[in-house]
Design a protein around this motif. Structure first.
Motif, mmCIF file in Angstrom:
data_model
loop_
_atom_site.group_PDB
_atom_site.id
_atom_site.type_symbol
_atom_site.label_atom_id
_atom_site.label_comp_id
_atom_site.label_asym_id
_atom_site.label_seq_id
_atom_site.Cartn_x
_atom_site.Cartn_y
_atom_site.Cartn_z
ATOM 1 N N ARG A 9 0.829 -1.208 0.000
ATOM 2 C CA ARG A 9 0.000 0.000 0.000
ATOM 3 C C ARG A 9 0.866 1.262 0.000
ATOM 4 O O ARG A 9 0.546 2.251 -0.671
ATOM 5 C CB ARG A 9 -0.927 0.016 1.220
ATOM 6 N N GLU A 10 1.949 1.244 0.764
ATOM 7 C CA GLU A 10 2.822 2.416 0.806
ATOM 8 C C GLU A 10 3.438 2.688 -0.565
ATOM 9 O O GLU A 10 3.493 3.839 -1.017
ATOM 10 C CB GLU A 10 3.915 2.211 1.851
ATOM 11 N N LEU A 11 3.879 1.637 -1.227
ATOM 12 C CA LEU A 11 4.455 1.827 -2.557
ATOM 13 C C LEU A 11 3.398 2.285 -3.549
ATOM 14 O O LEU A 11 3.650 3.170 -4.382
ATOM 15 C CB LEU A 11 5.118 0.536 -3.029
ATOM 16 N N ALA A 12 2.197 1.696 -3.473
ATOM 17 C CA ALA A 12 1.121 2.108 -4.368
ATOM 18 C C ALA A 12 0.754 3.570 -4.157
ATOM 19 O O ALA A 12 0.487 4.313 -5.112
ATOM 20 C CB ALA A 12 -0.107 1.221 -4.156
ATOM 21 N N GLY A 13 0.742 4.007 -2.882
ATOM 22 C CA GLY A 13 0.450 5.402 -2.596
ATOM 23 C C GLY A 13 1.498 6.330 -3.192
ATOM 24 O O GLY A 13 1.161 7.385 -3.747
ATOM 25 N N ALA A 14 2.752 5.944 -3.094
ATOM 26 C CA ALA A 14 3.815 6.765 -3.661
ATOM 27 C C ALA A 14 3.718 6.822 -5.182
ATOM 28 O O ALA A 14 3.948 7.877 -5.796
ATOM 29 C CB ALA A 14 5.176 6.214 -3.235
ATOM 30 N N LEU A 15 3.366 5.698 -5.801
ATOM 31 C CA LEU A 15 3.196 5.680 -7.255
ATOM 32 C C LEU A 15 2.032 6.568 -7.679
ATOM 33 O O LEU A 15 2.136 7.344 -8.643
ATOM 34 C CB LEU A 15 2.979 4.246 -7.738
ATOM 35 N N SER A 16 0.911 6.465 -6.968
ATOM 36 C CA SER A 16 -0.249 7.293 -7.309
ATOM 37 C C SER A 16 0.084 8.774 -7.167
ATOM 38 O O SER A 16 -0.307 9.593 -8.014
ATOM 39 C CB SER A 16 -1.434 6.923 -6.413
ATOM 40 N N ARG A 17 0.786 9.122 -6.100
ATOM 41 C CA ARG A 17 1.169 10.521 -5.910
ATOM 42 C C ARG A 17 2.041 11.008 -7.059
ATOM 43 O O ARG A 17 1.855 12.125 -7.574
ATOM 44 C CB ARG A 17 1.903 10.680 -4.585
ATOM 45 N N ALA A 18 2.985 10.185 -7.493
ATOM 46 C CA ALA A 18 3.877 10.582 -8.583
ATOM 47 C C ALA A 18 3.102 10.790 -9.884
ATOM 48 O O ALA A 18 3.432 11.682 -10.674
ATOM 49 C CB ALA A 18 4.961 9.524 -8.776
#
Length: 359
Positions: free
Chosen positions: A157-166
């Motif tokens: 989830r943390e990685l997915a959140g960072a990807l979505s933000r980018a």
């Protein structure tokens, strides 16, 4: 109501209208009602058609043979659409609870000519091609930046959140964000969970901007990979190379899919490997436009975008390859979603993204 804050339509609009007129001629109609997200985004230069991501459009449009376009918009959406999303059209404002569908008799509906409209938007026009190339670079760069900072203790989830933000920071929207840590490499569509990434992880994105979709998959590894991982990765890239070679103008998607089935078997994944996950297909104003399936007679066109995604889980090792490409005349492949900073392998003369070593 006419937009005063947006530029006039791009030069491509006239060419798109000419394609619609050909469709109207073939169907003996004078106007067509556009109500699907992909048709609206294509014709009107990529407006955001819905409010919930992936939700139903909040406007529709009737396009006439003479080039007149009338937008039917919900009252609570019309001003924003006119000011921020759609130029070069007249607006008809209806109640927020009103019906966006055309009720006039004799109007051709986009749902009646779905395959013809797919063909009409398949070959990218100059402005579309430039927008697509810019989006591809931005999405590839976003993947590199985020995945380079990943750690084995980070959750999916943390990685997915960072990807979505980018993706948002690049001025796009995340249509798809998937992450698989080492424990979930067997999952075809790994919606993110609280599982840690572990020794190896996959990040998958589809970013949408100007209505266009760029899909890409990348792998990172936090420990030295086994020989089986390295072998599976290379064999899957060979499958992908066969897929691209099969995607030649004037071939049907059914014919291409037949070659894909053989490619999996030829590279040691078995005769039924293609059944374990969808293979992708044309892309553009839909994530897959359409998803390739047996029996589809859509014809590959020169200048069309594709996002094939060969996938395998073989002897305990998961693998997937995916980038958005344009197939040009003669079958040449132009990769849109490439970042020169990402490590690559040479597969038949094309640079393909290797797993990023973070150990």
């Amino acid at each position: 109501m006419r937009s005063t804050l947006l530029p006039e339509p791009t030069a491509d609009r006239q060419l798109k209208h000419a394609r619609l007129v050909q469709l109207l001629d073939a169907r003996g109609a004078d106007r067509i009602h556009l109500g699907t997200p992909e048709a609206l985004a294509w014709y009107f230069d990529g407006p955001r058609t819905g409010v919930p991501l992936g939700g139903a459009p909040v406007f529709s449009a009737t396009v006439h043979r003479d080039g007149t376009a009338v937008i039917r918009a919900l009252a609570n959406e019309a001003q924003r659409l006119a000011e921020e999303e759609i130029g070069g059209a007249e607006f008809e404002v209806i109640d927020w609870f009103g019906d966006l569908q055309a009720s006039e008799p004799g109007v051709l509906r986009d749902t009646e000519v779905a395959s013809e409209l797919r063909a009409a938007r398949a070959a990218l026009l100059p402005v579309e091609r430039a927008r697509y190339a810019a989006l591809g670079r931005d999405m590839a760069t976003a993947l590199t930046r985020v995945l380079s900072a990943a750690t084995p203790t980070m959750t999916e989830r943390e990685l997915a959140g960072a990807l979505s933000r980018a993706i948002y920071e690049a001025g796009a929207e995340p249509a798809v964000t998937l992450v698989a840590g080492a424990s979930r490499a067997h999952v075809q569509h790994p919606l993110p969970t609280d599982a840690p990434l572990g020794s190896r992880a996959m990040g998958v994105i589809t970013g949408r901007r100007h209505g266009l979709h760029v899909s890409a998959t990348r792998w990172v590894q936090f420990s030295r990979p086994s020989a089986q991982v390295v072998e599976t990765e290379r064999r899957l890239f060979e499958v992908e190379a066969d897929v691209w070679a099969a995607t030649r103008p004037d071939r049907t998607l059914d014919e291409v899919l037949g070659d894909i089935r053989q490619a999996y078997a030829r590279h040691g994944f078995g005769d039924d490997a293609w059944r374990k996950h969808h293979q992708g297909g044309p892309t553009g104003y839909n994530g897959r436009d359409p998803k390739a399936a047996p029996g589809l007679r859509d014809v590959v066109q020169a200048g069309q975008a594709f996002a094939w995604n060969p996938w395998a889980f073989d002897r305990g090792v998961g693998g997937k390859s995916e980038d958005t490409v344009v197939i040009d005349a003669g079958g040449s492949v132009v990769v849109l979603s490439a970042d020169p900073a990402w490590p690559t392998l040479d597969i038949r003369g094309v640079a393909r993204p290797a797993a990023l070593d973070l150990f």
